[in-house]
Design a protein around this motif. Structure first.
Motif, PDB file in Angstrom:
ATOM      1  N   VAL A 130      -4.059  63.713  44.903  1.00 57.25           N
ATOM      2  CA  VAL A 130      -3.765  63.201  43.415  1.00 57.25           C
ATOM      3  C   VAL A 130      -2.676  63.107  43.407  1.00 57.25           C
ATOM      4  CG1 VAL A 130      -4.678  63.204  41.223  1.00 57.25           C
ATOM      5  CG2 VAL A 130      -6.052  64.281  43.154  1.00 57.25           C
ATOM      6  N   GLY A 131      -2.100  61.803  42.922  1.00 56.47           N
ATOM      7  CA  GLY A 131      -0.646  61.549  42.645  1.00 56.47           C
ATOM      8  C   GLY A 131      -0.280  60.488  42.019  1.00 56.47           C
ATOM      9  N   HIS A 132       0.619  59.668  42.549  1.00 59.03           N
ATOM     10  CA  HIS A 132       1.270  58.728  41.733  1.00 59.03           C
ATOM     11  C   HIS A 132       1.560  57.385  42.667  1.00 59.03           C
ATOM     12  CE1 HIS A 132       2.417  61.801  38.920  1.00 59.03           C
ATOM     13  NE2 HIS A 132       2.451  62.591  40.173  1.00 59.03           N
ATOM     14  N   THR A 140      -2.469  68.090  45.059  1.00 62.30           N
ATOM     15  CA  THR A 140      -2.205  67.494  43.833  1.00 62.30           C
ATOM     16  C   THR A 140      -0.376  67.636  43.590  1.00 62.30           C
ATOM     17  OG1 THR A 140      -2.399  67.191  41.188  1.00 62.30           O
ATOM     18  CG2 THR A 140      -2.568  69.471  42.259  1.00 62.30           C
ATOM     19  N   SER A 141      -0.247  66.351  42.904  1.00 53.69           N
ATOM     20  CA  SER A 141       1.288  66.487  42.585  1.00 53.69           C
ATOM     21  C   SER A 141       1.605  67.493  41.426  1.00 53.69           C
ATOM     22  CB  SER A 141       1.538  65.075  41.837  1.00 53.69           C
ATOM     23  OG  SER A 141       2.505  65.371  40.835  1.00 53.69           O
ATOM     24  N   PRO A 142       2.625  68.241  41.130  1.00 59.07           N
ATOM     25  CA  PRO A 142       2.676  69.415  40.291  1.00 59.07           C
ATOM     26  C   PRO A 142       2.680  68.388  38.862  1.00 59.07           C
ATOM     27  CG  PRO A 142       4.634  68.917  41.350  1.00 59.07           C
ATOM     28  CD  PRO A 142       3.664  68.299  42.156  1.00 59.07           C
ATOM     29  N   GLN A 177     -10.325  61.114  60.865  1.00 65.15           N
ATOM     30  CA  GLN A 177     -10.267  61.649  59.438  1.00 65.15           C
ATOM     31  C   GLN A 177     -10.126  60.759  58.393  1.00 65.15           C
ATOM     32  OE1 GLN A 177      -6.583  63.726  60.950  1.00 65.15           O
ATOM     33  NE2 GLN A 177      -7.304  65.774  60.608  1.00 65.15           N
ATOM     34  N   GLN A 178     -10.245  61.324  57.336  1.00 65.01           N
ATOM     35  CA  GLN A 178     -10.091  60.502  56.029  1.00 65.01           C
ATOM     36  C   GLN A 178      -9.081  61.023  55.065  1.00 65.01           C
ATOM     37  OE1 GLN A 178     -13.888  59.640  54.569  1.00 65.01           O
ATOM     38  NE2 GLN A 178     -14.703  58.736  56.442  1.00 65.01           N
ATOM     39  N   LEU A 179      -8.321  60.125  54.664  1.00 67.55           N
ATOM     40  CA  LEU A 179      -7.509  60.510  53.734  1.00 67.55           C
ATOM     41  C   LEU A 179      -7.815  59.625  52.347  1.00 67.55           C
ATOM     42  CD1 LEU A 179      -4.697  61.630  52.539  1.00 67.55           C
ATOM     43  CD2 LEU A 179      -3.586  59.658  53.124  1.00 67.55           C
ATOM     44  N   TRP A 180      -8.304  60.230  51.273  1.00 68.85           N
ATOM     45  CA  TRP A 180      -8.575  59.563  49.979  1.00 68.85           C
ATOM     46  C   TRP A 180      -7.606  59.910  49.089  1.00 68.85           C
ATOM     47  CZ3 TRP A 180     -13.013  56.759  49.242  1.00 68.85           C
ATOM     48  CH2 TRP A 180     -13.887  56.801  50.215  1.00 68.85           C
ATOM     49  N   LEU A 181      -7.010  58.916  48.286  1.00 67.50           N
ATOM     50  CA  LEU A 181      -6.151  58.914  47.333  1.00 67.50           C
ATOM     51  C   LEU A 181      -6.570  58.549  45.856  1.00 67.50           C
ATOM     52  CD1 LEU A 181      -4.940  57.188  50.076  1.00 67.50           C
ATOM     53  CD2 LEU A 181      -3.025  57.842  49.255  1.00 67.50           C
ATOM     54  N   LEU A 182      -6.172  59.281  44.983  1.00 67.18           N
ATOM     55  CA  LEU A 182      -6.521  59.083  43.618  1.00 67.18           C
ATOM     56  C   LEU A 182      -5.260  59.221  42.743  1.00 67.18           C
ATOM     57  CD1 LEU A 182      -8.589  59.192  40.991  1.00 67.18           C
ATOM     58  CD2 LEU A 182      -8.766  61.690  41.190  1.00 67.18           C
ATOM     59  N   ARG A 183      -5.249  58.042  41.915  1.00 74.06           N
ATOM     60  CA  ARG A 183      -3.941  57.861  41.209  1.00 74.06           C
ATOM     61  C   ARG A 183      -4.362  58.596  39.748  1.00 74.06           C
ATOM     62  NH1 ARG A 183      -1.032  52.674  38.831  1.00 74.06           N
ATOM     63  NH2 ARG A 183       0.750  53.695  37.630  1.00 74.06           N
ATOM     64  N   HIS A 184      -3.292  59.449  39.413  1.00 74.45           N
ATOM     65  CA  HIS A 184      -3.690  59.934  37.938  1.00 74.45           C
ATOM     66  C   HIS A 184      -4.294  59.166  37.056  1.00 74.45           C
ATOM     67  CE1 HIS A 184      -0.400  58.367  36.052  1.00 74.45           C
ATOM     68  NE2 HIS A 184       0.413  58.489  36.880  1.00 74.45           N
ATOM     69  N   GLY A 185      -5.033  59.682  36.092  1.00 77.29           N
ATOM     70  CA  GLY A 185      -5.556  58.737  34.879  1.00 77.29           C
ATOM     71  C   GLY A 185      -4.519  58.392  34.170  1.00 77.29           C
TER      72      GLY A 185
END
Length: 156
Positions: free
Chosen positions: A105-107, A53-55, A3-11
């Motif tokens: 998507v988080g921190h 996503t984080s709230p 599987q793949q986990l992709w992590l995007l830090r907020h802008g």
């Protein structure tokens, strides 16, 4: 199957003193970073079984803007607000099923620590940056790390 986990830090977001932390919004730069991240992920041919996503406002807005290019609807996942870890990441992957890709998507510092705990890699995930981790059972490896400048190069 892996599987793949992709992590995007907020802008990029408003300064800490602008408002309560959970309510901080993206700057114009942050909005651009979020849109470019989504376009870059789409151009890489990535499709996601789920986007979480984080709230917190800055992360939720990042997820919504990125998801436009991915033709998906992000789901709010409370643990992404603070304290997201490798166990939580594995739980999201388990729920998605074999061979699935999941975008969160988080921190920081949660994301860099999660990547480290899964793979042993030490990263510094910049605002608007993306990391990809392949998870196969108990083994995991960092497969991609895109800083905002590299995201921009994919889009252009």
């Amino acid at each position: 199957m892996a599987q793949q986990l992709w992590l995007l830090r907020h802008g990029d977001a408003e300064p800490h003193e602008a408002r309560h932390d959970a309510d901080r919004r993206l700057t114009a730069k942050g909005e651009k970073q979020a849109r470019m991240a989504g376009v870059a992920l789409a151009r890489l041919g990535l499709e996601f079984a789920a986007i979480y996503t984080s709230p917190r406002v800055r992360a939720r807005d990042t997820a919504n803007l990125a998801a436009e290019a991915l033709k998906a609807d992000p789901l709010v996942h409370q643990p992404l607000s603070a304290g997201f870890d490798s166990d939580e990441a594995r739980a999201l992957l388990a729920a998605a099923g074999d061979g699935a890709r999941v975008l969160v998507v988080g921190h920081e510092p949660d994301f860099s620590q999660t990547v480290h705990d899964l793979t042993g890699a030490r990263i510094d995930l910049k605002k608007g940056g993306i990391a990809g981790v392949r998870v196969d059972g108990t083994a995991a490896e960092l497969i991609d790390l895109l800083r905002p400048k590299e995201v921009e190069e994919i889009v252009e």
